[in-house]
Design an enzyme around this catalytic site. Sequence first.
Site, mmCIF file in Angstrom:
data_model
loop_
_atom_site.group_PDB
_atom_site.id
_atom_site.type_symbol
_atom_site.label_atom_id
_atom_site.label_comp_id
_atom_site.label_asym_id
_atom_site.label_seq_id
_atom_site.Cartn_x
_atom_site.Cartn_y
_atom_site.Cartn_z
ATOM 1 N N CYS A 43 -1.002 -13.174 -14.583
ATOM 2 C CA CYS A 43 -1.476 -13.821 -15.825
ATOM 3 C C CYS A 43 -3.092 -13.575 -15.539
ATOM 4 C CB CYS A 43 -1.237 -15.337 -15.638
ATOM 5 S SG CYS A 43 0.552 -15.372 -15.805
ATOM 6 N N ARG B 268 -3.942 -6.475 -16.166
ATOM 7 C CA ARG B 268 -3.039 -7.404 -15.233
ATOM 8 C C ARG B 268 -1.548 -7.403 -15.971
ATOM 9 N NH1 ARG B 268 -6.705 -10.639 -12.388
ATOM 10 N NH2 ARG B 268 -5.404 -12.443 -11.904
ATOM 11 N N TRP C 71 1.886 -13.474 -18.310
ATOM 12 C CA TRP C 71 3.099 -12.633 -17.882
ATOM 13 C C TRP C 71 4.079 -13.551 -17.631
ATOM 14 C CZ3 TRP C 71 3.690 -7.315 -16.854
ATOM 15 C CH2 TRP C 71 4.784 -6.892 -16.307
ATOM 16 N N ASN D 94 -2.430 -19.745 -13.794
ATOM 17 C CA ASN D 94 -2.162 -18.469 -13.446
ATOM 18 C C ASN D 94 -1.373 -18.771 -11.910
ATOM 19 O OD1 ASN D 94 -1.790 -15.802 -12.358
ATOM 20 N ND2 ASN D 94 -3.519 -15.551 -11.800
ATOM 21 N N GLY D 95 -0.105 -18.550 -11.852
ATOM 22 C CA GLY D 95 0.479 -18.693 -10.452
ATOM 23 C C GLY D 95 1.725 -19.444 -10.763
ATOM 24 N N GLU E 289 5.119 -1.112 10.713
ATOM 25 C CA GLU E 289 3.969 -0.964 9.601
ATOM 26 C C GLU E 289 2.886 -1.534 10.237
ATOM 27 O OE1 GLU E 289 3.286 -0.300 6.829
ATOM 28 O OE2 GLU E 289 1.721 -1.784 6.069
ATOM 29 N N LYS F 130 -0.473 0.448 10.160
ATOM 30 C CA LYS F 130 -1.963 -0.079 9.702
ATOM 31 C C LYS F 130 -2.764 0.041 10.644
ATOM 32 C CE LYS F 130 -1.545 -0.806 5.765
ATOM 33 N NZ LYS F 130 -0.300 -0.280 5.703
ATOM 34 N N GLU G 187 -4.059 3.804 11.194
ATOM 35 C CA GLU G 187 -4.666 4.371 9.991
ATOM 36 C C GLU G 187 -5.976 4.070 9.519
ATOM 37 O OE1 GLU G 187 -2.807 4.349 6.035
ATOM 38 O OE2 GLU G 187 -2.121 2.173 6.477
ATOM 39 N N HIS H 171 14.089 1.918 27.486
ATOM 40 C CA HIS H 171 14.458 3.451 27.087
ATOM 41 C C HIS H 171 13.450 4.419 27.195
ATOM 42 C CE1 HIS H 171 19.010 1.905 26.772
ATOM 43 N NE2 HIS H 171 18.371 1.069 25.952
ATOM 44 N N LYS I 283 -5.375 7.848 -0.891
ATOM 45 C CA LYS I 283 -4.578 6.926 -1.439
ATOM 46 C C LYS I 283 -3.175 7.410 -1.707
ATOM 47 C CE LYS I 283 -3.287 2.683 -2.394
ATOM 48 N NZ LYS I 283 -2.962 1.704 -1.413
#
Length: 606
Positions: free
Chosen positions: A2, A27, A74, A98-99, A479, A483, A486, A502, A601
Amino acid sequence: MCGIVGILGRKPVSGQLVEALKRLEYRGYDSAGVATVENGELGRRRAEGKLQNLEARLADEPLMGRIGIGHTRWATHGAPTETNAHPHMTKRVSVVHNGIIENFNQLGSELKSAGVELSTDTDTELIAHMVTRELDAGHDPAVAVQHALRRLEGAFAVAFIFKGHDNLMIAARQGSPLAIGFGDGEMYLGSDAIALAPFTDTITYLEDGDWAVMTREGVAIRDREGMAVERPVQKSVASALMVDKGNHRHFMAKEIHEQPEVVGHTLAHFIDFANERVHIPDLSIDFASLNRISISACGTAYYAGLIAKYWFEKLARLPVEIDVASEFRYREIPMERNGLALFISQSGETADTLAALRYCREQGQNIASIVNVRESSIARDSDLVLPTLAGPEIGVASTKAFTCQLAVLACLAIAAGRARGTLSEETEVELVGALSEVPRHMSAILREVGAYDALAHTLAKAGDVLYLGRGVNYPVALEGALKLKEISYIHAEGYAAGELKHGPIALIDEAVPVVVVAPRDGMFEKIVSNLQEAAARGGQIVFLSDAEESAAGCDLMTAIKLPAVHTFTAPLVYALPMQLIAYHTAVFMGTDVDQPRNLAKSVTVE
Ligand code: AGP
């Protein structure tokens, strides 16, 4: 997501409100509306669909008020109808929001018990009634809003105008961003600086928990405790095209901090919060007929798929075949025709993922994709597209797209379990409840980022960093390692904690930080044993947990206390510390956080 706008003007504002809303169209929305105060009276115009429908409504029935609020919606709670479109209002107050209000069921029951007649299916209407009851109790608008805000749980941004007040607007921010703009005898409000670009480039951003009392002469900002605070006023570089960094040094920081809002919106697109059930629009997959799902993606998106493998196999008893797309596309995997192949991609343009998709198409698979760019190549080649509502992700390191991918996958796994009869309604309600709390847990983590700054100084000196996780949090460790490497260029590896003995344990000595993802779940005791093995060899333990430090039973280099979360949602919540560790380390090291060396990207070449 929203969008919210507000203007305290010197001439009628409805046309400017619509212009500002047009800059928030990126949005995504399905209805819109504006409200103004004219001769002390509240007036409102709303319309389903695109903004030109609202413009037509205003042409037929103009609003001449010089103070107003506007909203692009939305749909979350309630269908995308005119009735459910914002602004919502009572006789005394109009509000845009909004939320997500997490405790809206409880608040709705309280209002109905007090005899309030609700006319929409939205959580926002409740806010208007709560403020009105405070006004009716004799409180002034600022106190009325403050009392109502204290009852709201969740991530939200709101703006209010009031009957009888044509020089007063009140706004508040709890997770979802809000910018305030300064004009010449006018004041502005918007979900981001892009909305304000046509009127001013002098802006300030509210911080989490702030609320603001605005008049044409200026703004008084208070924090969540009600203390007066100053927020930096800056020149915005936003334009109608550019996405703005907001208060942040980097797009990555902004996108990390947008997660409560965008994860909330993504969840709301796939969850019927009123009935606490998952609802996947246009779901054309017959999960009951499937013997397996194939998942393919790259990088961070691949780790989202790995997490989903645990969810599909546990909740829906559905085997998952998963591989990175660059391997998947050449393995010539035997595939049962009419199976389901799922592709995950922020950009929707990753060459390897697209090639894997086309291989599956040739193998007679039904193709579903989870993408952040609706009109991307992968989306166009899919039978079913499940959108992440992360908004544009500019930082090369994927953050909000990852947690939005997890939000979609979590809902999909629940839908699969229900369709295959392996998930009880009671469990579904429990898991949906856990998901609805994720934005709040994320906001809580983002309010306490100091520890990551301190940790960065140590990690910056490391040559190797290990990340450990177990079960559904093993891919979270992967992940975290991605992060860090990179954007800081420090070598890091994610490992299943049970694998330490191991091989990787040979790496460990006093120079090696070991980041341990350790929510208190069924594997907690096991991962504590693993971290003790590492500590016994000098490993410098970074303990991420909702448990007390003492539960680790050994010396720790750092312990970062996190909210206690449901096992199911831990990967979404623990993704944030992974991002914050990498971000603060990279900032300390001075690397190019948003455009790390050698990276793009979207990898549109093989
Ligand atoms: C993640 O931080 C990296 N930028 C990278 O691994 C990325 O996730 C990968 O290239 C996949 O991109 P996609 O989601 O746009 O397909």
